[in-house]
Design a protein around this motif. Structure first.
Motif, PDB file in Angstrom:
ATOM      1  N   THR A 127       9.385   1.941  -3.163  1.00  0.00           N
ATOM      2  CA  THR A 127       9.765   0.607  -2.701  1.00  0.00           C
ATOM      3  C   THR A 127       8.939   0.190  -1.495  1.00  0.00           C
ATOM      4  O   THR A 127       8.458  -0.950  -1.412  1.00  0.00           O
ATOM      5  N   ALA A 130       5.542  -0.839  -2.603  1.00  0.00           N
ATOM      6  CA  ALA A 130       5.545  -2.133  -3.274  1.00  0.00           C
ATOM      7  C   ALA A 130       5.628  -3.274  -2.269  1.00  0.00           C
ATOM      8  O   ALA A 130       4.919  -4.282  -2.387  1.00  0.00           O
ATOM      9  N   LEU A 131       6.463  -3.132  -1.253  1.00  0.00           N
ATOM     10  CA  LEU A 131       6.584  -4.173  -0.230  1.00  0.00           C
ATOM     11  C   LEU A 131       5.290  -4.305   0.572  1.00  0.00           C
ATOM     12  O   LEU A 131       4.853  -5.414   0.891  1.00  0.00           O
ATOM     13  N   ALA A 134       2.684  -6.082  -1.598  1.00  0.00           N
ATOM     14  CA  ALA A 134       2.980  -7.508  -1.735  1.00  0.00           C
ATOM     15  C   ALA A 134       2.598  -8.268  -0.471  1.00  0.00           C
ATOM     16  O   ALA A 134       1.996  -9.346  -0.522  1.00  0.00           O
ATOM     17  N   MET A 203       9.887  -7.936  -2.660  1.00  0.00           N
ATOM     18  CA  MET A 203       8.439  -8.104  -2.832  1.00  0.00           C
ATOM     19  C   MET A 203       8.050  -9.574  -2.723  1.00  0.00           C
ATOM     20  O   MET A 203       7.030  -9.925  -2.121  1.00  0.00           O
TER      21      MET A 203
END
Length: 258
Positions: A127, A130-131, A134, A203
């Protein structure tokens, strides 16, 4: 996410045009026949596949070429050279047609997740990666937009105007509630956002926050404000009092315009 939203918008327009071209029955059936043939097909073969004249088939085939769905060249079928002009043959291009109304950008989300997997650090979980990815992609887009447009110092209202082009091109359907408040009527990642809201909305928020930072729209912030049927993020002033002052200035009886 694709670093060229203008190219995405052009692709969407092209997809709509291609679908329009395929709305004609004989044209659509010839296109299907040529795709299944897995080889170059002559006009005569295409015409015979749907039971129309060679002249009418040529008209439809040229429409498919103009739409980017087929490419044409002159070639003797079977590679046997004969005297005289070689016949025109047709074969499919690599074009892929995707039309979504309202706009959906699942491939953008998939690209971010793929980047996150490929660059995940030893101190990150999935996670967090992914953040980070983004936010970085959003910031890169913001920096590119600022370099292209050179908008100077951006207050809240001008900052939203600068953001609207990207938001439109990515399918967010931005709508101004006030000069400094922007709602996003469409979630480009629906229904995936409903399946994993913490991840996808996080995201989305990171991407838009990164865009604002790259654009140097420091008077604005992206906030999570989920509403049914809309994007989970809104854009507004980083100083809430600024929006209150704008609202008071525009309200009847306070010296603002009516």
């Amino acid at each position: 996410m694709d670093s060229d939203p203008t190219a995405q918008a052009d692709t969407a327009d092209s997809a709509i045009d291609s679908v329009s071209v395929l709305s004609e029955d004989s044209r659509r059936r010839m296109f299907a026949f040529i795709r299944r043939a897995r080889r170059a097909v002559t006009r005569d073969e295409a015409a015979a596949s749907v039971g129309i004249s060679r002249k009418l088939a040529a008209f439809h085939l040229d429409k498919l070429v103009d739409a980017g769905l087929l490419r044409a060249r002159y070639e003797t079928p079977g590679g046997i050279r004969k005297v005289g002009r070689q016949p025109k043959v047709y074969e499919p291009t690599d074009a892929q047609i995707t039309v979504n109304i309202p706009d959906r950008r699942h491939e953008l989300l998939a690209g971010l997740l793929l980047d996150a997997v490929l660059t995940e650090g030893a101190g990150e979980n999935a996670t967090q990666a992914a953040l980070r990815t983004a936010e970085q992609r959003g910031r890169q887009l913001g920096e590119a937009a600022r370099e292209e447009t050179r908008p100077g110092r951006l207050g809240a209202e001008r900052g939203l105007t600068a953001c609207e082009r990207l938001l439109e091109q990515y399918g967010y359907e931005p709508v101004r509630d006030t000069p400094t408040q922007l709602r996003l009527r469409n979630c480009p990642f629906h229904p995936l956002a409903a399946k994993a809201p913490d991840l996808v909305c996080g995201m989305n928020h990171a991407f838009l926050s990164g865009y604002l930072h790259g654009l140097k729209a420091n008077a604005l912030q992206a906030v999570l404000a989920p509403e049914p049927g809309e994007c989970c993020v809104r854009l507004g002033p980083s100083d809430p009092e600024q929006d209150d002052e704008t609202t008071r200035a525009e309200s009847p009886g306070t010296g603002g315009q009516t």
